[in-house]
Design a protein around this motif. Structure first.
Motif, PDB file in Angstrom:
ATOM      1  N   TYR A   1     -17.834  40.028 -22.889  1.00  0.00           N
ATOM      2  CA  TYR A   1     -18.856  40.130 -21.831  1.00  0.00           C
ATOM      3  C   TYR A   1     -18.974  38.807 -21.073  1.00  0.00           C
ATOM      4  CZ  TYR A   1     -23.352  40.821 -19.529  1.00  0.00           C
ATOM      5  OH  TYR A   1     -24.340  40.917 -18.592  1.00  0.00           O
ATOM      6  N   ASN A   2     -19.054  37.706 -21.805  1.00  0.00           N
ATOM      7  CA  ASN A   2     -19.178  36.395 -21.159  1.00  0.00           C
ATOM      8  C   ASN A   2     -17.950  36.069 -20.321  1.00  0.00           C
ATOM      9  OD1 ASN A   2     -21.699  35.963 -22.269  1.00  0.00           O
ATOM     10  ND2 ASN A   2     -20.939  34.787 -24.004  1.00  0.00           N
ATOM     11  N   ALA A   3     -16.773  36.397 -20.834  1.00  0.00           N
ATOM     12  CA  ALA A   3     -15.544  36.124 -20.088  1.00  0.00           C
ATOM     13  C   ALA A   3     -15.497  36.914 -18.789  1.00  0.00           C
ATOM     14  CB  ALA A   3     -14.323  36.448 -20.945  1.00  0.00           C
ATOM     15  N   LEU A   4     -15.878  38.179 -18.860  1.00  0.00           N
ATOM     16  CA  LEU A   4     -15.815  39.015 -17.659  1.00  0.00           C
ATOM     17  C   LEU A   4     -16.914  38.680 -16.669  1.00  0.00           C
ATOM     18  CD1 LEU A   4     -14.825  42.550 -18.992  1.00  0.00           C
ATOM     19  CD2 LEU A   4     -13.383  40.694 -18.178  1.00  0.00           C
ATOM     20  N   THR A   5     -18.089  38.329 -17.146  1.00  0.00           N
ATOM     21  CA  THR A   5     -19.177  38.041 -16.214  1.00  0.00           C
ATOM     22  C   THR A   5     -19.036  36.670 -15.567  1.00  0.00           C
ATOM     23  OG1 THR A   5     -20.551  37.366 -18.101  1.00  0.00           O
ATOM     24  CG2 THR A   5     -20.877  39.588 -17.222  1.00  0.00           C
ATOM     25  N   ILE A   6     -18.150  35.811 -16.081  1.00  0.00           N
ATOM     26  CA  ILE A   6     -17.843  34.570 -15.367  1.00  0.00           C
ATOM     27  C   ILE A   6     -17.049  34.893 -14.114  1.00  0.00           C
ATOM     28  CG2 ILE A   6     -16.453  32.446 -15.443  1.00  0.00           C
ATOM     29  CD1 ILE A   6     -17.229  32.185 -18.370  1.00  0.00           C
ATOM     30  N   ASN A   7     -16.092  35.824 -14.241  1.00  0.00           N
ATOM     31  CA  ASN A   7     -15.221  36.167 -13.121  1.00  0.00           C
ATOM     32  C   ASN A   7     -15.742  37.333 -12.298  1.00  0.00           C
ATOM     33  OD1 ASN A   7     -13.245  34.196 -13.337  1.00  0.00           O
ATOM     34  ND2 ASN A   7     -12.060  35.335 -14.839  1.00  0.00           N
ATOM     35  N   TYR A   8     -16.404  38.280 -12.936  1.00  0.00           N
ATOM     36  CA  TYR A   8     -17.042  39.372 -12.210  1.00  0.00           C
ATOM     37  C   TYR A   8     -18.089  39.984 -13.110  1.00  0.00           C
ATOM     38  CZ  TYR A   8     -13.783  42.563 -14.673  1.00  0.00           C
ATOM     39  OH  TYR A   8     -13.068  43.245 -15.611  1.00  0.00           O
TER      40      TYR A   8
ATOM     41  N   PHE B   1     -12.721  29.993 -26.865  1.00  0.00           N
ATOM     42  CA  PHE B   1     -13.359  30.333 -25.597  1.00  0.00           C
ATOM     43  C   PHE B   1     -14.012  29.151 -24.883  1.00  0.00           C
ATOM     44  CE2 PHE B   1     -16.894  32.439 -23.165  1.00  0.00           C
ATOM     45  CZ  PHE B   1     -16.080  32.909 -22.150  1.00  0.00           C
ATOM     46  N   PRO B   2     -14.833  28.328 -25.553  1.00  0.00           N
ATOM     47  CA  PRO B   2     -15.456  27.200 -24.823  1.00  0.00           C
ATOM     48  C   PRO B   2     -14.428  26.257 -24.197  1.00  0.00           C
ATOM     49  CG  PRO B   2     -16.533  27.534 -26.945  1.00  0.00           C
ATOM     50  CD  PRO B   2     -15.300  28.382 -26.950  1.00  0.00           C
ATOM     51  N   LYS B   3     -13.321  26.026 -24.895  1.00  0.00           N
ATOM     52  CA  LYS B   3     -12.288  25.145 -24.359  1.00  0.00           C
ATOM     53  C   LYS B   3     -11.593  25.777 -23.158  1.00  0.00           C
ATOM     54  CE  LYS B   3     -11.341  22.830 -28.769  1.00  0.00           C
ATOM     55  NZ  LYS B   3     -10.319  22.564 -29.824  1.00  0.00           N
ATOM     56  N   VAL B   4     -11.387  27.083 -23.221  1.00  0.00           N
ATOM     57  CA  VAL B   4     -10.763  27.794 -22.097  1.00  0.00           C
ATOM     58  C   VAL B   4     -11.650  27.713 -20.861  1.00  0.00           C
ATOM     59  CG1 VAL B   4     -10.002  30.045 -21.242  1.00  0.00           C
ATOM     60  CG2 VAL B   4      -9.430  29.347 -23.565  1.00  0.00           C
ATOM     61  N   VAL B   5     -12.948  27.911 -21.056  1.00  0.00           N
ATOM     62  CA  VAL B   5     -13.888  27.834 -19.933  1.00  0.00           C
ATOM     63  C   VAL B   5     -13.881  26.432 -19.319  1.00  0.00           C
ATOM     64  CG1 VAL B   5     -16.316  27.963 -19.253  1.00  0.00           C
ATOM     65  CG2 VAL B   5     -15.369  29.671 -20.809  1.00  0.00           C
ATOM     66  N   ALA B   6     -13.906  25.408 -20.183  1.00  0.00           N
ATOM     67  CA  ALA B   6     -13.906  24.024 -19.690  1.00  0.00           C
ATOM     68  C   ALA B   6     -12.624  23.724 -18.928  1.00  0.00           C
ATOM     69  CB  ALA B   6     -14.070  23.063 -20.860  1.00  0.00           C
ATOM     70  N   ARG B   7     -11.494  24.154 -19.482  1.00  0.00           N
ATOM     71  CA  ARG B   7     -10.215  23.907 -18.813  1.00  0.00           C
ATOM     72  C   ARG B   7     -10.133  24.663 -17.490  1.00  0.00           C
ATOM     73  NH1 ARG B   7      -7.397  25.030 -22.866  1.00  0.00           N
ATOM     74  NH2 ARG B   7      -6.362  26.969 -22.310  1.00  0.00           N
TER      75      ARG B   7
ATOM     76  N   ALA C   1      -9.317  35.066 -17.268  1.00  0.00           N
ATOM     77  CA  ALA C   1      -8.830  36.447 -17.192  1.00  0.00           C
ATOM     78  C   ALA C   1      -7.759  36.689 -18.253  1.00  0.00           C
ATOM     79  CB  ALA C   1      -8.288  36.726 -15.790  1.00  0.00           C
ATOM     80  N   THR C   2      -6.852  35.744 -18.390  1.00  0.00           N
ATOM     81  CA  THR C   2      -5.802  35.860 -19.406  1.00  0.00           C
ATOM     82  C   THR C   2      -6.408  35.873 -20.806  1.00  0.00           C
ATOM     83  OG1 THR C   2      -4.212  34.721 -17.981  1.00  0.00           O
ATOM     84  CG2 THR C   2      -3.729  34.777 -20.355  1.00  0.00           C
ATOM     85  N   TYR C   3      -7.397  35.008 -21.032  1.00  0.00           N
ATOM     86  CA  TYR C   3      -8.056  34.942 -22.336  1.00  0.00           C
ATOM     87  C   TYR C   3      -8.717  36.281 -22.677  1.00  0.00           C
ATOM     88  CZ  TYR C   3     -11.474  33.849 -25.936  1.00  0.00           C
ATOM     89  OH  TYR C   3     -12.225  33.878 -27.078  1.00  0.00           O
ATOM     90  N   ALA C   4      -9.413  36.881 -21.714  1.00  0.00           N
ATOM     91  CA  ALA C   4     -10.099  38.147 -21.965  1.00  0.00           C
ATOM     92  C   ALA C   4      -9.105  39.229 -22.371  1.00  0.00           C
ATOM     93  CB  ALA C   4     -10.874  38.579 -20.719  1.00  0.00           C
TER      94      ALA C   4
END
Length: 338
Positions: free
Chosen positions: A257-264, A198-204, A215-218
């Motif tokens: 939760y963190n993945a979704l709240t980054i995008n919405y 997850f941290p690498k996906v967010v950075a990328r 979104a794909t990761y979630a």
């Protein structure tokens, strides 16, 4: 600085000096401004306010606008590479397997608000960020309304809701010296490996302006959880094994939760709404829940009766859109009927 000239009663900017295919009109023959003039002023204002990166988002049909804007930024004495323009491909609205272009409500071109009203905020937010901006997108209204695993929004949020239900009233324990010993399955290892990504996906995603990666990761994480949960029992008589699996589920829940709240946003009280959804056997998606406020938190109490001493409230839950509204207890026809 000699970058403008008059021709046939209009004022031109010499954008060809910096790579544009032709010079552009700033002031028309009737002395009114073209759209280009305020656009230049807007970018100048941002530069004057100290921004070192300007990001514009255009429809793909405006690709010809990029060169003239970069030329204008250069004429303002700035590096044209400070302006980063992203071109978004077209979006088609699909319903009943066919494209439609007009809103039934207004008779005009479909807007984002029309799609939100027809489906939901979460569906629009997810589907629009789930695709790379350089690829065309079909927004399938029927798919966005489905309440099954074919709808990725439902699929991901159901994973979160499912975990909330499993973790409810369960206690877990861990400290920095805790040693995991019972998680040994390949499915569990796959989930754990995905969590570590997850941290690498967010950075990328941030470095490449690519929210679709999150979104794909979630979706992939939710899919791994559903697969794992179908194969492996979480709650068992083995307290250590149960504790370790609950801790893993808690990590999945936090990450989704963190993945979704980054995008919405998942609204406050989501797990409370999710529990209601999971408990529902009649597939209703609106609930009226009776209770009261204590220390700014809602406490459900189905037996509460309204009186002058008790400030009871009703929470109306809309599970489809994950919104809620508060009805005061003074409205007895609602309160006493529930």
């Amino acid at each position: 600085q000699g970058y403008t000239y008059e021709k046939d009663g209009a004022l031109y900017l010499k954008t060809t000096l910096f790579g544009d295919e032709k010079d552009r009109v700033l002031v028309k023959t009737d002395n009114s401004y073209t759209y280009f003039m305020p656009d230049i002023a807007y970018h100048l204002d941002k530069l004057n306010r100290g921004f070192d990166k300007l990001i514009d988002v255009f429809g793909s049909d405006h690709h010809g606008y990029v060169a003239r804007l970069k030329a204008a930024v250069t004429m303002l004495g700035q590096d044209k590479d400070k302006l980063d323009v992203h071109l978004i491909q077209m979006v088609r609205a699909i319903k009943d397997g066919k494209e439609y272009k007009l809103s039934k409500r207004t008779g005009k071109t479909i807007t984002l608000n029309d799609l939100v009203e027809e489906t939901s905020v979460d569906a629009v937010r997810y589907f629009f960020v789930a695709r790379s901006i350089d690829s065309m997108m079909d927004y399938d209204v029927d798919l966005a309304l489905q309440k099954n695993n074919e709808n990725p929004v439902y699929y991901i949020e159901y994973a979160h809701a499912r975990i909330c239900s499993i973790l409810k009233d369960k206690e877990t324990s861990i400290d920095k010296n805790y040693k995991f010993e019972t998680i040994t399955s390949i499915d569990a290892y796959n989930v754990l490996a995905k969590l570590l990504e997850f941290p690498k996906v967010v950075a990328r995603s941030a470095n490449n302006y690519a929210p679709h990666l999150i979104a794909t990761y979630a979706y992939e994480l939710a899919s791994m959880f559903h697969s794992y949960y179908a194969k492996e029992k979480v709650i068992t008589e083995d307290s250590k094994a149960t504790n370790e699996r609950l801790l893993m589920l808690q990590a999945i829940k936090i990450t989704i939760y963190n993945a979704l709240t980054i995008n919405y946003d998942i609204p406050d009280g989501y797990s409370f709404i999710a529990d209601k959804m999971l408990q529902d056997k009649n597939k209703k998606y609106t609930y009226y829940v009776k209770g009261y406020l204590e220390d700014d938190s809602f406490v459900e109490d189905s037996n509460l009766k309204t009186d002058k001493k008790t400030y009871g409230i009703i929470i109306k839950l809309d599970v489809v859109n994950k919104t809620y509204s508060v009805i005061p207890s003074g409205v007895e026809e609602y309160f006493d009927a529930i």
